[in-house]
Design a protein around this motif. Sequence first.
Motif, PDB file in Angstrom:
ATOM      1  N   VAL A 215       0.913  -1.155  -0.051  1.00 24.51           N
ATOM      2  CA  VAL A 215       0.156  -0.063  -0.110  1.00 24.51           C
ATOM      3  C   VAL A 215       0.781   1.174   0.065  1.00 24.51           C
ATOM      4  N   GLY A 216       2.188   1.247  -0.017  1.00 24.97           N
ATOM      5  CA  GLY A 216       2.923   2.215  -0.089  1.00 24.97           C
ATOM      6  C   GLY A 216       4.423   1.672   0.033  1.00 24.97           C
ATOM      7  N   SER A 217       5.273   2.822  -0.617  1.00 21.35           N
ATOM      8  CA  SER A 217       6.421   2.407  -0.837  1.00 21.35           C
ATOM      9  C   SER A 217       7.400   3.874  -0.964  1.00 21.35           C
ATOM     10  N   GLY A 218       8.638   3.719  -0.522  1.00 19.94           N
ATOM     11  CA  GLY A 218       9.492   5.171  -0.923  1.00 19.94           C
ATOM     12  C   GLY A 218      10.762   5.020  -0.185  1.00 19.94           C
ATOM     13  N   PRO A 219      11.531   5.946  -0.250  1.00 26.88           N
ATOM     14  CA  PRO A 219      12.831   6.274   0.527  1.00 26.88           C
ATOM     15  C   PRO A 219      12.348   6.189   2.198  1.00 26.88           C
ATOM     16  N   SER A 220      13.132   5.505   3.025  1.00 25.65           N
ATOM     17  CA  SER A 220      12.623   5.242   4.258  1.00 25.65           C
ATOM     18  C   SER A 220      12.481   6.544   5.105  1.00 25.65           C
ATOM     19  N   GLN A 221      13.408   7.603   4.846  1.00 27.40           N
ATOM     20  CA  GLN A 221      13.521   8.873   5.587  1.00 27.40           C
ATOM     21  C   GLN A 221      12.081   9.675   5.321  1.00 27.40           C
TER      22      GLN A 221
END
Length: 236
Positions: A215-221
């Motif tokens: 349901v979501g993803s991206g750079p951890s920061q």
Amino acid sequence: MLKVNGINVFYGNVQALFDVSIEVGDNEIVSIIGANGAGKTTLMKTIMGINRPAKGDITYNGEIISNLKAHLVVGRGIVYIPEGREVFPQMSVLENLEMGAFCKKYSKAELDRHVEEVYELFPRLKERAKQLAGTLSGGEQQMLAIGRGMMSDPRLLMFDEPSLGLAPVIVDEMFDAIVKINRTRKTPVVIVEQNAFMAMSISDRTYVLEVGHIVGSGPSQELLNSPDIKKAYLGG
Ligand code: ATP
């Protein structure tokens, strides 16, 4: 590079993963966060060849691995450190480490070098080399499980809930070790965690798994600062 391409996974009639895609690049630390039953372990086991996807495939360095038996996936250098550690309780620390190199045809010198590498990472294991693994503390057993995984010279390391049931100070030690392995050996790492904060703090990118869906993803920061993620996974 590992690529999971739109996989569906079922247990009988029950679907556990829905069109799941993830990528793990060279040298990356990728975390997969999600609540109980989200399908995190199912995803790991499917990568390892224990479950078969009904749709989609998994490639590793361009080769399809989702039709391979588990021992052949391990043979490609993909090592899975399962939840619950599962060390051999009646064997010593050193014997457990040697079991990790069971499939390898190391010379005695190579075996010793790999054991030394683990001892450098976890000096506590060296102090306890002769102790039966079943008598180690939870944290020490987790160190041993990681060390055993290191013995086969992994090309990709996957950790299932490395923080489970450990005291915060030991969790820090464990995550430090994971980062060190990644930085010094350039081994890409996948961490599956309910402890979303820790996993995101040390990873480059994160995927969010909810009831079998990404349901979501991206750079951890970035995700660490996202209001939705804060609310759902970081206690507000
Ligand atoms: P946890 O953090 O609690 O380990 P998870 O995110 O790893 O959870 P999975 O263990 O992958 O979740 O489970 C995903 C779903 O698949 C759950 O609904 C679970 O009940 C179901 N499931 C897992 N293993 C099996 C199995 N062997 N047979 C039937 N259903 C299963």
